[in-house]
Each structure stands twice: as C-alpha cells, then as structure tokens.
Scaffold this active site. Structure first.
Site, PDB file in Angstrom:
ATOM      1  N   ASP A 153      -5.223  11.331  11.122  1.00  0.00           N
ATOM      2  CA  ASP A 153      -5.368   9.994  10.412  1.00  0.00           C
ATOM      3  C   ASP A 153      -3.979   9.300  10.683  1.00  0.00           C
ATOM      4  O   ASP A 153      -2.792   9.846  11.382  1.00  0.00           O
ATOM      5  CB  ASP A 153      -5.698  10.733   8.685  1.00  0.00           C
ATOM      6  CG  ASP A 153      -6.563   9.757   8.188  1.00  0.00           C
ATOM      7  OD1 ASP A 153      -7.765   9.492   7.765  1.00  0.00           O
ATOM      8  OD2 ASP A 153      -6.117   7.720   8.658  1.00  0.00           O
TER       9      ASP A 153
ATOM     10  N   ASP B 246      -3.473   8.142  15.719  1.00  0.00           N
ATOM     11  CA  ASP B 246      -4.259   6.816  15.329  1.00  0.00           C
ATOM     12  C   ASP B 246      -5.232   6.754  17.098  1.00  0.00           C
ATOM     13  O   ASP B 246      -4.725   7.497  17.816  1.00  0.00           O
ATOM     14  CB  ASP B 246      -3.353   5.810  16.154  1.00  0.00           C
ATOM     15  CG  ASP B 246      -4.428   4.426  16.582  1.00  0.00           C
ATOM     16  OD1 ASP B 246      -5.717   4.078  16.771  1.00  0.00           O
ATOM     17  OD2 ASP B 246      -3.493   3.406  15.908  1.00  0.00           O
TER      18      ASP B 246
ATOM     19  N   TYR C  73     -20.233  -3.084  15.174  1.00  0.00           N
ATOM     20  CA  TYR C  73     -20.423  -1.650  14.089  1.00  0.00           C
ATOM     21  C   TYR C  73     -21.768  -0.992  14.678  1.00  0.00           C
ATOM     22  O   TYR C  73     -22.060   0.380  15.084  1.00  0.00           O
ATOM     23  CB  TYR C  73     -20.499  -1.642  13.066  1.00  0.00           C
ATOM     24  CG  TYR C  73     -20.467  -0.379  12.161  1.00  0.00           C
ATOM     25  CD1 TYR C  73     -19.274   0.091  11.683  1.00  0.00           C
ATOM     26  CD2 TYR C  73     -21.720   0.203  11.139  1.00  0.00           C
ATOM     27  CE1 TYR C  73     -19.464   1.337  11.547  1.00  0.00           C
ATOM     28  CE2 TYR C  73     -21.734   1.178  10.607  1.00  0.00           C
ATOM     29  CZ  TYR C  73     -20.685   1.508  10.748  1.00  0.00           C
ATOM     30  OH  TYR C  73     -20.897   3.537   9.834  1.00  0.00           O
TER      31      TYR C  73
ATOM     32  N   LYS D 262     -21.734   2.863  16.664  1.00  0.00           N
ATOM     33  CA  LYS D 262     -23.136   3.761  16.258  1.00  0.00           C
ATOM     34  C   LYS D 262     -24.301   4.123  17.160  1.00  0.00           C
ATOM     35  O   LYS D 262     -23.539   5.445  17.866  1.00  0.00           O
ATOM     36  CB  LYS D 262     -23.162   4.087  15.012  1.00  0.00           C
ATOM     37  CG  LYS D 262     -21.986   2.974  13.941  1.00  0.00           C
ATOM     38  CD  LYS D 262     -21.143   5.055  13.694  1.00  0.00           C
ATOM     39  CE  LYS D 262     -20.357   4.880  12.752  1.00  0.00           C
ATOM     40  NZ  LYS D 262     -19.098   5.671  13.266  1.00  0.00           N
TER      41      LYS D 262
HETATM   42  P1  NDP Z   1     -13.065   5.842   4.726  1.00  0.00           P
HETATM   43  O1  NDP Z   1     -12.924   4.330   5.384  1.00  0.00           O
HETATM   44  O2  NDP Z   1     -13.281   5.824   3.526  1.00  0.00           O
HETATM   45  O3  NDP Z   1     -12.407   6.302   5.593  1.00  0.00           O
HETATM   46  C1  NDP Z   1     -11.740   6.904   7.422  1.00  0.00           C
HETATM   47  C2  NDP Z   1     -10.907   7.202   7.563  1.00  0.00           C
HETATM   48  O4  NDP Z   1     -10.152   6.680   8.920  1.00  0.00           O
HETATM   49  C3  NDP Z   1      -9.486   6.254   6.897  1.00  0.00           C
HETATM   50  O5  NDP Z   1      -8.822   7.420   6.317  1.00  0.00           O
HETATM   51  C4  NDP Z   1      -8.947   5.823   8.114  1.00  0.00           C
HETATM   52  O6  NDP Z   1      -7.864   5.490   8.107  1.00  0.00           O
HETATM   53  C5  NDP Z   1      -9.022   6.750   9.372  1.00  0.00           C
HETATM   54  N1  NDP Z   1      -9.641   6.172  10.189  1.00  0.00           N
HETATM   55  C6  NDP Z   1      -9.570   4.433  10.301  1.00  0.00           C
HETATM   56  N2  NDP Z   1      -9.316   4.430  11.921  1.00  0.00           N
HETATM   57  C7  NDP Z   1      -8.677   4.781  12.227  1.00  0.00           C
HETATM   58  C8  NDP Z   1      -7.532   5.122  13.124  1.00  0.00           C
HETATM   59  N3  NDP Z   1      -7.488   4.324  14.125  1.00  0.00           N
HETATM   60  N4  NDP Z   1      -7.223   6.659  13.628  1.00  0.00           N
HETATM   61  C9  NDP Z   1      -6.929   7.351  12.920  1.00  0.00           C
HETATM   62  N5  NDP Z   1      -7.614   7.620  11.027  1.00  0.00           N
HETATM   63  C10 NDP Z   1      -8.822   5.961  12.043  1.00  0.00           C
HETATM   64  O7  NDP Z   1     -14.760   6.055   6.179  1.00  0.00           O
HETATM   65  P2  NDP Z   1     -15.862   6.967   5.404  1.00  0.00           P
HETATM   66  O8  NDP Z   1     -15.207   7.935   4.835  1.00  0.00           O
HETATM   67  O9  NDP Z   1     -16.564   5.976   4.685  1.00  0.00           O
HETATM   68  O10 NDP Z   1     -16.215   7.040   7.071  1.00  0.00           O
HETATM   69  C11 NDP Z   1     -15.721   7.872   8.038  1.00  0.00           C
HETATM   70  C12 NDP Z   1     -17.443   8.012   9.064  1.00  0.00           C
HETATM   71  O11 NDP Z   1     -18.522   7.926   8.379  1.00  0.00           O
HETATM   72  C13 NDP Z   1     -17.162   6.694   9.389  1.00  0.00           C
HETATM   73  O12 NDP Z   1     -17.093   7.036  11.312  1.00  0.00           O
HETATM   74  C14 NDP Z   1     -18.088   5.965   9.309  1.00  0.00           C
HETATM   75  O13 NDP Z   1     -18.265   4.830  10.169  1.00  0.00           O
HETATM   76  C15 NDP Z   1     -19.504   6.423   9.112  1.00  0.00           C
HETATM   77  N6  NDP Z   1     -20.401   6.085   8.602  1.00  0.00           N
HETATM   78  C16 NDP Z   1     -20.186   5.702   7.031  1.00  0.00           C
HETATM   79  C17 NDP Z   1     -20.688   5.653   5.875  1.00  0.00           C
HETATM   80  C18 NDP Z   1     -20.558   5.566   4.260  1.00  0.00           C
HETATM   81  O14 NDP Z   1     -21.150   5.048   3.950  1.00  0.00           O
HETATM   82  N7  NDP Z   1     -19.738   5.306   3.696  1.00  0.00           N
HETATM   83  C19 NDP Z   1     -22.368   5.545   6.283  1.00  0.00           C
HETATM   84  C20 NDP Z   1     -22.284   5.692   7.447  1.00  0.00           C
HETATM   85  C21 NDP Z   1     -21.691   6.330   8.533  1.00  0.00           C
HETATM   86  P3  NDP Z   1      -6.922   4.091   7.220  1.00  0.00           P
HETATM   87  O15 NDP Z   1      -6.952   4.476   5.654  1.00  0.00           O
HETATM   88  O16 NDP Z   1      -5.187   4.032   7.944  1.00  0.00           O
HETATM   89  O17 NDP Z   1      -8.216   3.333   7.029  1.00  0.00           O
END
Ligand code: NDP
Length: 248
Positions: free
Chosen positions: A34, A60, A151, A155
C-alpha cells in the site's frame, strides 16, 4: 494445505484488508502493499502477527521499479510469490464533459496498468514453480455506471486482462480470475450520507450492502490450492445487482 506466499495490493484498508486477513488466517505468508506507510505500520497489530509471516511494504502499484524491488524482497525473504490479489483501486467520478485527461490516466494507471505491472513481476516465479493464483478485483461497474467512464473502462479492462492471461497461463499451473464486487461497506462508502446509503441499499436485490468478508470469501475460493479448474472467470459478489439496471 500448503502455506503459500501471497501479495495483496491496496491491502491497508477496506476490501484489501479483508482479503489480507482471510489469507493470513489460512496460514499463508503475506505481503501487503500500500502507499500509506502510517496505516501499514498498524497492521501487525490488526492482524495480530509477528514478522515471520507478514511483510508490510510501501509500494505504489503504478511504479514499476517499486513493484520489482518489493517482489525481489519477498523472494529473498521467503520465496517467489504464489498468490497475487490485484485489489488497489481508485475512483475519480465525473461526467465525461467534466472529466480531464488526468482523471482518465490516473484511474487507468492505478486500476488497470497496475495489474499488468504486478502480473509481469510475479508471473516468471509462478511459471518456475508451475503454480500460481491471480485474482483481480474488477467491479460490477464494468457493466457501465453514470459518471464512471474511466472507472468502468478500467474495470472492464481488468476482465479482459483476466480472460487473456488465463488462456496464456493455463498450461503452467496458474489460474487467473476476477471478482466483481457491488456496493461494499468500506471507508469509501462511509463518506456517504445516511440518505445516500439507504438509496444504494434499495438498489441491491438482496437488500443489503456488501461486507468485505463477502468479497474475501470469494477471493479465498479462487486462490485456493485445490481450485485448479476454474480460470478466466468473473464472479459477481454484488447481491444480485448485476442482474438489474440500477440508475445509481
Ligand atoms: P479503499 O479506498 O477503501 O482502499 C483502497 C486501498 O488501495 C487504499 O488503502 C489505498 O491507499 C490503496 N491504493 C490506492 N492507490 C494505490 C496505489 N497507487 N498503490 C498502492 N495502493 C493504492 O477501496 P475499497 O476497499 O473500497 O476498494 C478495493 C477495490 O475494490 C478497488 O479496486 C475498488 O475499485 C474495488 N471495488 C470496490 C467497491 C466498493 O463498493 N467499495 C465496489 C466494487 C469494486 P490510499 O489510502 O493511499 O489511497
């Protein structure tokens, strides 16, 4: 069951953290990638884990060099990764009329190109070991979503990448599958008002918002050692929302 070496990207919170907890509970060696060093630092406590089975790495997933460095460190520390969960993802929702090229590029880079880069880093080791489980987190929104042209495209790209890699790697003991969550209760959703949450809930046929455990359970099934005959598939975990045509 053998313990394996697993990576979860974006594993510091939300769905990624749920997946990380599940893989860790199954006894695997686990690397969590992360961006947020501070949150990563709290995870040993959250997972109640010592350093022997847990690596917390600031990566990242848009940065090829950082991905290589982290993969090499895992291989030196334990052995080459066997399981990769490409979970990191972001949104920059806007109607196309307001969407900038930067909004497009960043979402495609984080959500889709990162999958290509992370797969590139781990697949040679999986091929050598003749075993691998790759699970890509897509979204129900790949079907289309208002204000989500970037988005949805990212996806949908994840689904195509999954299907194609599954064909390429099928003879090498590597399965590649995707999971499409619907609306899941993560920090992302907690920013919504009670009214907005109620509206979203009503759009789900099962009448409830998804939990991270719903997604983690499905990822666990696809990442399982025994599960060698399911590949190239997309599994919706969305309470039936993919069957209807939600306007929100
Ligand atoms: P969150 O925003 O809660 O968590 C995402 C995590 O990914 C964060 O810790 C974030 O860190 C990290 N992240 C973002 N960009 C990067 C990067 N460049 N490198 C490393 N880490 C990174 O998201 P969700 O848990 O809700 O979503 C997780 C996955 O599920 C995603 O792919 C999302 O598109 C997918 N999804 C989610 C849904 C939902 O309803 N929640 C529905 C459908 C799909 P930081 O804090 O630094 O941003």
């Amino acid at each position: 069951m053998l313990d394996r070496v697993a990576i979860v990207t974006g594993g510091a919170r939300g769905i990624g953290l749920g997946i990380a907890k599940m893989l860790f509970a199954k006894g695997h060696h686990l690397a969590i990638w992360d961006r947020d060093e501070e949150v990563l630092g709290t995870l040993s406590k959250t997972l109640n884990a010592g350093a022997d089975r847990l690596l917390l790495q600031v990566v990242d997933v848009t940065n090829k060099a950082a991905i290589k460095e982290a993969t090499d460190a895992i291989t030196d520390h334990w052995s080459a990764p066997d399981i990769l969960v490409n979970n990191a993802g972001i949104t920059r929702d806007k109607r196309i009329i307001n969407m900038t090229e930067e909004d497009w590029d960043i979402v495609l880079d984080v959500n889709l190109k990162s999958m290509f880069l992370c797969c590139k880093a781990v697949i040679p080791g999986m091929v050598n070991g003749n075993f691998g489980r790759i699970v890509n987190i897509s979204s129900r929104a790949w079907l289309g979503g208002f204000g989500q042209v970037n988005y949805s495209a990212s996806k949908g790209g994840a689904v195509s990448l999954t299907r194609t890699l599954a064909i390429e790697l099928a003879r090498e003991g590597i399965t590649v599958n995707a999971v499409a969550p619907g609306i899941v209760d993560t920090p992302l959703l907690q920013n919504y008002s009670t009214e907005q949450r109620e509206l979203l809930k009503k759009s789900v046929p099962t009448g409830r918002i998804g939990r991270v455990e719903d997604i983690a359970r499905t990822v666990g099934f696809l990442a399982d050692e025994e599960n060698s005959y399911v590949t190239g598939q997309l599994i919706y975990v969305c309470g039936g929302r993919s069957l209807s045509n939600p306007s929100i």
